[in-house]
Design a protein around this motif. Sequence first.
Motif, PDB file in Angstrom:
ATOM      1  N   TYR A  82       0.637  -1.068  -0.306  1.00 55.10           N
ATOM      2  CA  TYR A  82      -0.148  -0.128   0.011  1.00 55.10           C
ATOM      3  C   TYR A  82       0.794   1.364   0.216  1.00 55.10           C
ATOM      4  CZ  TYR A  82      -3.648  -3.079   1.531  1.00 55.10           C
ATOM      5  OH  TYR A  82      -4.052  -4.724   0.817  1.00 55.10           O
ATOM      6  N   ALA A  83       2.354   0.726  -0.067  1.00 59.85           N
ATOM      7  CA  ALA A  83       3.399   1.982  -0.344  1.00 59.85           C
ATOM      8  C   ALA A  83       3.024   3.009  -1.483  1.00 59.85           C
ATOM      9  CB  ALA A  83       4.380   2.006   0.155  1.00 59.85           C
ATOM     10  N   GLY A  84       3.041   4.460  -0.989  1.00 61.14           N
ATOM     11  CA  GLY A  84       2.842   5.355  -2.529  1.00 61.14           C
ATOM     12  C   GLY A  84       4.514   5.934  -2.616  1.00 61.14           C
ATOM     13  N   LYS A  85       4.693   7.072  -3.681  1.00 65.58           N
ATOM     14  CA  LYS A  85       5.874   6.871  -4.462  1.00 65.58           C
ATOM     15  C   LYS A  85       6.714   8.229  -3.022  1.00 65.58           C
ATOM     16  CE  LYS A  85       5.285   5.598  -9.120  1.00 65.58           C
ATOM     17  NZ  LYS A  85       5.019   6.509 -10.523  1.00 65.58           N
ATOM     18  N   ALA A  86       5.699   9.020  -2.450  1.00 62.19           N
ATOM     19  CA  ALA A  86       6.202   9.836  -1.750  1.00 62.19           C
ATOM     20  C   ALA A  86       6.323   8.840  -0.490  1.00 62.19           C
ATOM     21  CB  ALA A  86       5.624  10.746  -1.041  1.00 62.19           C
ATOM     22  N   PRO A  87       8.135   8.930   0.451  1.00 61.13           N
ATOM     23  CA  PRO A  87       8.201   8.268   1.140  1.00 61.13           C
ATOM     24  C   PRO A  87       7.321   8.744   2.403  1.00 61.13           C
ATOM     25  CG  PRO A  87      10.157   9.532   0.180  1.00 61.13           C
ATOM     26  CD  PRO A  87       8.507   9.999  -0.143  1.00 61.13           C
ATOM     27  N   GLY A  88       7.126   7.137   3.458  1.00 64.20           N
ATOM     28  CA  GLY A  88       6.226   7.756   4.742  1.00 64.20           C
ATOM     29  C   GLY A  88       4.760   6.863   4.046  1.00 64.20           C
ATOM     30  N   TRP A  89       4.407   8.069   2.944  1.00 63.71           N
ATOM     31  CA  TRP A  89       2.756   7.595   2.845  1.00 63.71           C
ATOM     32  C   TRP A  89       2.373   5.993   2.350  1.00 63.71           C
ATOM     33  CZ3 TRP A  89      -1.147  11.137   3.758  1.00 63.71           C
ATOM     34  CH2 TRP A  89      -0.312  12.297   3.743  1.00 63.71           C
ATOM     35  N   TYR A  90       0.869   5.675   2.945  1.00 62.95           N
ATOM     36  CA  TYR A  90       0.405   4.436   2.591  1.00 62.95           C
ATOM     37  C   TYR A  90      -0.995   4.469   2.261  1.00 62.95           C
ATOM     38  CZ  TYR A  90       4.630   3.248   4.626  1.00 62.95           C
ATOM     39  OH  TYR A  90       5.944   2.209   5.460  1.00 62.95           O
ATOM     40  N   TYR A  91      -1.823   4.188   1.072  1.00 56.38           N
ATOM     41  CA  TYR A  91      -3.076   4.692   0.927  1.00 56.38           C
ATOM     42  C   TYR A  91      -3.657   2.710   0.759  1.00 56.38           C
ATOM     43  CZ  TYR A  91      -1.240   9.033  -0.632  1.00 56.38           C
ATOM     44  OH  TYR A  91      -0.067  10.201  -0.050  1.00 56.38           O
ATOM     45  N   PHE A  92      -4.814   2.981   1.082  1.00 53.15           N
ATOM     46  CA  PHE A  92      -5.533   1.937   1.202  1.00 53.15           C
ATOM     47  C   PHE A  92      -7.714   2.001   0.176  1.00 53.15           C
ATOM     48  CE2 PHE A  92      -5.898   2.484   5.096  1.00 53.15           C
ATOM     49  CZ  PHE A  92      -7.259   2.834   5.432  1.00 53.15           C
ATOM     50  N   SER A  93      -8.286   1.947   0.099  1.00 54.55           N
ATOM     51  CA  SER A  93      -9.335   2.101  -0.047  1.00 54.55           C
ATOM     52  C   SER A  93     -10.211   1.177   0.195  1.00 54.55           C
ATOM     53  CB  SER A  93      -9.944   2.692  -2.210  1.00 54.55           C
ATOM     54  OG  SER A  93      -9.596   1.474  -2.735  1.00 54.55           O
ATOM     55  N   SER A  94     -11.554   1.121   0.519  1.00 53.81           N
ATOM     56  CA  SER A  94     -12.400   0.556   1.335  1.00 53.81           C
ATOM     57  C   SER A  94     -13.233  -0.264   0.235  1.00 53.81           C
ATOM     58  CB  SER A  94     -13.636   1.140   1.803  1.00 53.81           C
ATOM     59  OG  SER A  94     -14.535   1.558   0.733  1.00 53.81           O
ATOM     60  N   PRO A  95     -13.022  -1.697   0.091  1.00 56.26           N
ATOM     61  CA  PRO A  95     -13.351  -2.964  -0.365  1.00 56.26           C
ATOM     62  C   PRO A  95     -14.380  -1.829  -1.584  1.00 56.26           C
ATOM     63  CG  PRO A  95     -12.966  -3.694   1.533  1.00 56.26           C
ATOM     64  CD  PRO A  95     -12.824  -2.338   1.390  1.00 56.26           C
ATOM     65  N   SER A  96     -15.547  -1.364  -0.707  1.00 57.64           N
ATOM     66  CA  SER A  96     -17.096  -0.446  -1.903  1.00 57.64           C
ATOM     67  C   SER A  96     -16.781   0.409  -2.173  1.00 57.64           C
ATOM     68  CB  SER A  96     -18.112  -0.342  -0.339  1.00 57.64           C
ATOM     69  OG  SER A  96     -17.264   0.889   0.398  1.00 57.64           O
ATOM     70  N   GLY A  97     -15.544   0.625  -2.541  1.00 56.72           N
ATOM     71  CA  GLY A  97     -15.105   2.359  -3.034  1.00 56.72           C
ATOM     72  C   GLY A  97     -15.645   3.470  -2.780  1.00 56.72           C
ATOM     73  N   LYS A  98     -16.772   3.419  -1.545  1.00 54.27           N
ATOM     74  CA  LYS A  98     -16.856   4.250  -0.427  1.00 54.27           C
ATOM     75  C   LYS A  98     -15.819   5.548  -0.232  1.00 54.27           C
ATOM     76  CE  LYS A  98     -21.076   2.080   0.553  1.00 54.27           C
ATOM     77  NZ  LYS A  98     -22.501   2.240   1.224  1.00 54.27           N
ATOM     78  N   PHE A  99     -14.922   4.290   0.109  1.00 57.44           N
ATOM     79  CA  PHE A  99     -13.543   5.814   1.968  1.00 57.44           C
ATOM     80  C   PHE A  99     -12.780   5.055   0.488  1.00 57.44           C
ATOM     81  CE2 PHE A  99     -17.594   5.675   4.722  1.00 57.44           C
ATOM     82  CZ  PHE A  99     -17.462   6.452   4.850  1.00 57.44           C
ATOM     83  N   GLU A 100     -11.537   6.373   0.119  1.00 58.60           N
ATOM     84  CA  GLU A 100     -10.499   6.673   0.286  1.00 58.60           C
ATOM     85  C   GLU A 100      -9.698   7.127   1.569  1.00 58.60           C
ATOM     86  OE1 GLU A 100      -9.910   7.915  -4.007  1.00 58.60           O
ATOM     87  OE2 GLU A 100     -10.508   9.061  -3.029  1.00 58.60           O
ATOM     88  N   CYS A 101      -8.152   6.041   1.905  1.00 58.91           N
ATOM     89  CA  CYS A 101      -7.563   6.826   3.231  1.00 58.91           C
ATOM     90  C   CYS A 101      -6.193   6.335   3.139  1.00 58.91           C
ATOM     91  CB  CYS A 101      -8.212   5.739   4.503  1.00 58.91           C
ATOM     92  SG  CYS A 101      -9.880   5.672   3.843  1.00 58.91           S
ATOM     93  N   GLY A 102      -5.267   6.661   3.850  1.00 58.13           N
ATOM     94  CA  GLY A 102      -3.661   6.947   3.831  1.00 58.13           C
ATOM     95  C   GLY A 102      -2.964   7.022   5.772  1.00 58.13           C
ATOM     96  N   ILE A 103      -2.363   6.428   5.262  1.00 56.32           N
ATOM     97  CA  ILE A 103      -1.638   7.075   6.755  1.00 56.32           C
ATOM     98  C   ILE A 103      -0.245   7.554   5.977  1.00 56.32           C
ATOM     99  CG2 ILE A 103      -0.214   5.511   8.693  1.00 56.32           C
ATOM    100  CD1 ILE A 103      -2.395   3.246   8.095  1.00 56.32           C
ATOM    101  N   ALA A 104       0.228   7.973   6.527  1.00 59.73           N
ATOM    102  CA  ALA A 104       1.656   9.191   7.202  1.00 59.73           C
ATOM    103  C   ALA A 104       2.610   8.924   7.851  1.00 59.73           C
ATOM    104  CB  ALA A 104       1.172  10.426   6.458  1.00 59.73           C
ATOM    105  N   VAL A 105       3.900   8.616   7.957  1.00 55.54           N
ATOM    106  CA  VAL A 105       4.426   8.603   9.240  1.00 55.54           C
ATOM    107  C   VAL A 105       5.191   9.892   8.909  1.00 55.54           C
ATOM    108  CG1 VAL A 105       6.383   7.747  10.109  1.00 55.54           C
ATOM    109  CG2 VAL A 105       4.861   6.187   8.786  1.00 55.54           C
ATOM    110  N   LEU A 106       4.792  10.824   8.944  1.00 50.46           N
ATOM    111  CA  LEU A 106       6.356  12.166   9.041  1.00 50.46           C
ATOM    112  C   LEU A 106       6.126  12.691  10.746  1.00 50.46           C
ATOM    113  CD1 LEU A 106       2.800  13.694   7.414  1.00 50.46           C
ATOM    114  CD2 LEU A 106       5.032  13.016   6.432  1.00 50.46           C
ATOM    115  N   GLN A 107       6.408  14.036  11.076  1.00 48.89           N
ATOM    116  CA  GLN A 107       6.991  14.094  11.853  1.00 48.89           C
ATOM    117  C   GLN A 107       5.855  13.661  13.480  1.00 48.89           C
ATOM    118  OE1 GLN A 107       8.134  18.132  12.211  1.00 48.89           O
ATOM    119  NE2 GLN A 107       9.865  18.124  12.079  1.00 48.89           N
ATOM    120  N   SER A 108       4.919  13.457  12.833  1.00 43.05           N
ATOM    121  CA  SER A 108       2.981  12.969  13.617  1.00 43.05           C
ATOM    122  C   SER A 108       2.538  11.981  12.372  1.00 43.05           C
ATOM    123  CB  SER A 108       2.986  14.466  14.158  1.00 43.05           C
ATOM    124  OG  SER A 108       3.483  14.953  14.687  1.00 43.05           O
ATOM    125  N   SER A 109       2.792  10.418  13.508  1.00 44.08           N
ATOM    126  CA  SER A 109       1.623   9.622  12.006  1.00 44.08           C
ATOM    127  C   SER A 109       0.086  10.356  11.920  1.00 44.08           C
ATOM    128  CB  SER A 109       1.864   8.445  13.285  1.00 44.08           C
ATOM    129  OG  SER A 109       3.548   8.473  12.958  1.00 44.08           O
TER     130      SER A 109
END
Length: 214
Positions: A82-109
């Motif tokens: 799920y890793a994006g091209k930008a360092p520290g970013w991870y993206y996923f969607s819900s199987p239904s397609g209703k939500f786009e979500c992300g997790i970022a590990v920055l100075q604050s996660s």
Amino acid sequence: MKRIGWTAALVLGTGLLTACGSGGGDAPMATVITDRPTPITTAESATSAAPSTSSPSMTTAPSTTTASPTSPAAAQAKPQDYAGKAPGWYYFSSPSGKFECGIAVLQSSIAGCHGSLPDSAPEVPGSGASGTAVKPNAVQLIAGSPAKFESLGDPKFHRFDGPAAALPYGEVLTVPGSGSTNGLRCSVDEQTGVTCTDQVGHGFTVSDESFDLR
């Protein structure tokens, strides 16, 4: 006269010894007979009691071992999928397609979602005009702080460099924290929607019908 008296006394003494000898022979027999059953009865009761105490423990052990497989651990998703091209970013969607979500590990996660937020979500200050209350377009969790709805000028949790992979129902995506911030984990449930939490109990659960911020 003296000799007759001594003879009679001898005969009388002999009779008494004979009587005591025959009576004393019966007494030890009675004592042995009454003493023997006591230890035999006690030994039999002890041996018969042993199986009754061991058999309940035999039935308790299987019930404990069969109960453990009923709660298997949730499947763990691989963060690299799920890793994006930008360092520290991870993206996923819900199987239904209703939500786009992300997790970022920055100075604050941080973790968050855009999508079909429920109508019951409270209005928040607008991103361009803080004095104006608007409908939120995102829900966001900063590690170590309670989650909240936000109005973001940019779709922060949308993946622009390609489609976000769907996170299967029941799998957990866990991303370790960076520095002093703790890690975050997200999952998707078909009934309750998307859930993201930090390691101290803050998080959110959101679907197109309901939400829970903590």
